[in-house]
Motif scaffolding. Structure first.
Motif, mmCIF file in Angstrom:
data_model
loop_
_atom_site.group_PDB
_atom_site.id
_atom_site.type_symbol
_atom_site.label_atom_id
_atom_site.label_comp_id
_atom_site.label_asym_id
_atom_site.label_seq_id
_atom_site.Cartn_x
_atom_site.Cartn_y
_atom_site.Cartn_z
ATOM 1 N N PHE B 22 0.863 -1.367 0.174
ATOM 2 C CA PHE B 22 -0.032 0.042 0.055
ATOM 3 C C PHE B 22 0.853 1.324 -0.022
ATOM 4 N N ASP B 26 -2.718 1.674 -3.927
ATOM 5 C CA ASP B 26 -3.580 0.859 -3.815
ATOM 6 C C ASP B 26 -3.589 -0.338 -4.756
ATOM 7 N N TYR B 30 -3.028 -5.521 -1.657
ATOM 8 C CA TYR B 30 -3.419 -5.017 -0.510
ATOM 9 C C TYR B 30 -4.952 -5.207 -0.419
ATOM 10 N N LYS B 31 -5.792 -5.151 -1.393
ATOM 11 C CA LYS B 31 -7.224 -5.379 -1.277
ATOM 12 C C LYS B 31 -7.507 -6.673 -0.459
ATOM 13 N N GLU B 34 -6.441 -6.715 3.089
ATOM 14 C CA GLU B 34 -7.404 -5.980 3.808
ATOM 15 C C GLU B 34 -8.587 -6.447 3.966
ATOM 16 N N TYR B 35 -9.424 -7.242 3.113
ATOM 17 C CA TYR B 35 -10.585 -7.859 3.221
ATOM 18 C C TYR B 35 -10.426 -9.184 3.868
ATOM 19 N N LEU B 37 -8.253 -9.414 6.361
ATOM 20 C CA LEU B 37 -8.264 -9.045 7.754
ATOM 21 C C LEU B 37 -9.801 -8.442 8.360
ATOM 22 N N VAL B 38 -10.337 -8.061 7.599
ATOM 23 C CA VAL B 38 -11.769 -7.281 8.135
ATOM 24 C C VAL B 38 -12.593 -8.602 8.380
ATOM 25 N N SER B 41 -11.602 -11.014 11.350
ATOM 26 C CA SER B 41 -11.839 -10.266 12.530
ATOM 27 C C SER B 41 -13.419 -10.189 12.847
ATOM 28 N N ILE B 42 -13.933 -10.067 11.838
ATOM 29 C CA ILE B 42 -15.668 -9.962 12.167
ATOM 30 C C ILE B 42 -15.916 -11.404 12.691
ATOM 31 N N GLY B 45 -14.551 -12.178 16.003
ATOM 32 C CA GLY B 45 -15.308 -11.370 17.086
ATOM 33 C C GLY B 45 -16.718 -12.062 17.379
ATOM 34 N N TYR B 49 -17.649 -13.120 21.027
ATOM 35 C CA TYR B 49 -19.127 -12.639 21.663
ATOM 36 C C TYR B 49 -19.938 -13.827 22.125
ATOM 37 N N ARG B 181 6.985 3.048 17.225
ATOM 38 C CA ARG B 181 6.585 2.392 15.970
ATOM 39 C C ARG B 181 7.732 1.817 15.099
#
Lengths: 400, 201
Positions: B22, B26, B30-31, B34-35, B37-38, B41-42, B45, B49, B181
């Motif tokens: 990135f 873009d 990377y896409k 990113e997808y 990871l998202v 993680s959902i 998650g 829960y 960092r």
């Protein structure tokens, strides 16, 4: 107004009623045992806590330096004792934490030699910690909160009656119009990031307060607004806020429910996804307002590379430097709370903002007064006892 | 040089490179990262829960401990689903109001406590140069955040001193965080060069 006064009287009375309960817990008997190995072996309740702590203390009787002392604890109904602490030096004072006020506990002390053989034991119990409804050491704090709340109510009522309260210009907020206008001219959306925290964070609440007037302006300009969220509750509130603002602007038809969406609750997953939106959707204006952590620089830097106008604001001191370096305008700390009052001019928010200012003035006065007294005390060589007393009182008030 | 033979090290290394790509621009790699990871993680998650909230805080207390008090938060939680039905969607405002009210209410005493601690820390026991700097810094910073007065004349000058103090603090915080960092970046490079490619030990 009458209802509010009754409400506060009710709260004060409730606290007064809870006071005697607290007093009786203070007088709870202390369990004390003397034995051949220790004297004054006692359990005491720790006051002003939630009933999760007991203080165990004792003094040494047995002579000899090689002995190790082991403190064990068990719940009354349990059979096995667990080691809480091992110690050698006396007098000892141990605060045993993580207990429950609904359970009874027994303790015993054992003397152990260098080989670990335990000889004499001293048992003490049964005792349960007491939970205090009211923290007596926080009384001054409570009084301050009550006074502050009353000032807020007075100021809110004054604004409602038509009193005009002045609020100075906040740079960054004045450019909001320009930023939204730029997005309209370019035919690109406005991205609003309400931070990475939940609804229990004041910064998130402040951010959603700002979202209202911002969404209203955006609705007037008929520009697309994108609000990605990390918290599902925040998303729901954001939807309500934006929907209401679009209705207030007379454009409920422009509102698109799908533009306010949940991404993920993973911190860096959220940062990566927001960065992706910034690169692909190419918003003309990025508004990063709320609570941010380490992801702040990732988002702000990604927004910077797309050439968007960026207005950021947070009360996270560690993240503000990153916003200052990578955004066009930064709303620093308390300016974020003031922003919603500044934009909406709502009596409730304006009154609160004014009350905050009065409280700040009070703190400035107290610190200056303390410093002047300290200076006089220093000049006189600390001989004036009453000055030292004043300094002590001031320190005592704010120590609570 | 001993390139890693572990499949998961290869996956981690390639995903690291995909994310770093990135920095150029873009791109599909990377896409994909990113997808991934998202999405992961959902999914993760939801399982967290389910186990930590639904099972531990609702099912177990209700079924095994017969604690019927958990029905109240359960009902509040269920009201959130009313958003799916337009005619009763207003009911979702009840749990939201509860969360916002409780959150705000809880933060009031803690904010005051924090404020008191700061004022107490500004009250020096002895008069010296350090305490003078602290007092001047606190007062001038407070003046900067005073919204009832225009930053002109004396107030303007004091607030300038205040913003200078703020910027000095931000500079220090910036440097400190950048160091942290950079150490994270070094960790990633070490992973790529050592665990993956085996160039360094």
């Amino acid at each position: 107004m009458k209802n509010k006064i009754f409400f506060f009287i009710f709260i004060i009375l409730s606290f007064i009623i809870t006071f005697p309960q607290n007093e009786t817990s203070k007088d709870e008997p202390v369990v004390r045992v003397d034995s051949t190995i220790v004297k004054e072996f006692q359990i005491k309740d720790v006051s002003n806590d939630d009933g999760s702590k007991l203080e165990i203390s004792c003094q040494k009787v047995l002579e000899g330096n090689n002995s190790l002392f082991k403190l064990y604890r068990k719940e009354l109904n349990d059979t096995v004792f667990k080691n809480v602490k091992t110690f050698q030096s006396f007098p000892v004072k141990i605060v045993d934490e993580g207990l429950s006020y609904q359970k009874k506990y027994q303790y015993y002390l054992a003397v152990s030699d260098s080989l670990g053989n335990e000889s004499e034991k001293c048992l003490i119990g049964d005792f349960s910690p007491k939970a205090d409804l009211f923290k007596t050491d926080k009384t001054i704090l409570l009084l301050m909160i009550i006074i502050y709340t009353m000032v807020i109510i007075y100021l809110v009522e004054s604004v409602r009656k038509g009193k005009d309260l002045f609020v100075r210009k906040i740079s960054g907020l004045d450019t909001l119009d320009e930023a939204v206008g730029r997005a309209t001219e370019m035919g690109r959306p406005v991205l609003y990031v309400p931070g990475s925290s939940s609804m229990s964070d004041i910064a998130t609440i402040a951010s959603l307060n700002i979202l209202g007037p911002v969404a209203k302006k955006i609705a007037e300009y008929e520009t697309k607004l994108i609000v990605p969220n990390r918290d599902p509750i925040v998303m729901t509130v954001a939807k309500e806020v934006v929907k209401e603002s679009y209705s207030e602007a007379g454009r409920p038809d422009v509102y698109n429910d799908n533009d306010i969406f949940f991404l993920t609750d993973s911190q860096f997953g959220y940062a990566a996804a927001v960065s992706g939106i910034m690169t692909r959707e190419k918003p003309a204006t990025n508004l990063l307002l709320g609570m941010f952590w380490a992801e702040s620089l990732i988002m702000a830097e990604a927004g910077n590379t797309t050439g968007a106008i960026q207005i950021a604001g947070t009360d996270a001191v560690t993240q503000l430097p990153f916003f200052i370096t990578s955004c066009d305008y930064t709303i620093i700390g308390e300016e974020l709370y003031a922003a919603s009052a500044y934009l909406s001019r709502e009596p409730l928010l304006l009154g609160t903002l004014k009350a905050q200012d009065y409280f700040k003035g009070f703190i400035i006065f107290i610190i200056t007064f303390y410093f002047v007294i300290l200076l006089i005390s220093w000049i006189t060589g600390g001989n004036l006892v009453f000055l030292n007393k004043i300094l002590e009182i001031l320190r005592f008030i704010f120590k609570s | 040089m001993a390139i890693a033979t572990n499949f998961w090290i290869w996956i981690a290394a390639l995903l690291t490179l995909a994310i770093y790509s990135f920095l150029y621009k873009d791109n599909p790699f990377y896409k994909f990262a990113e997808y991934l990871l998202v999405g992961i993680s959902i999914g993760y998650g939801i399982s967290v829960y389910w186990h930590n909230t639904i099972i531990t805080k609702v099912y177990n207390p209700l079924v095994y401990d017969k604690n019927f008090l958990v029905l109240i938060p359960l009902l509040l939680g269920l009201l959130m689903f009313s958003r799916f039905f337009k005619n009763v969607s207003y009911l979702s405002r009840i749990p939201i109001a509860f969360v916002v009210g409780a959150g705000t209410g809880l933060s009031v005493p803690s904010s005051f406590e924090f404020l008191f601690k700061q004022v107490y820390a500004t009250m020096p026991l002895k008069l010296d140069f350090g305490s003078l700097i602290i007092v001047v810094g606190v007062i001038s910073t407070l003046v900067y955040f005073f919204f009832s007065l225009e930053h002109k004349g004396f107030v303007g000058r004091v607030s300038r001193v205040g913003i200078t103090f703020i910027m000095v603090a931000f500079g220090a915080a910036f440097g400190y965080t950048i160091m942290a960092r950079v150490s994270l970046f070094i960790g990633r490079i070490q992973f790529l060069l050592s665990d993956w490619l085996g160039i360094i030990k």
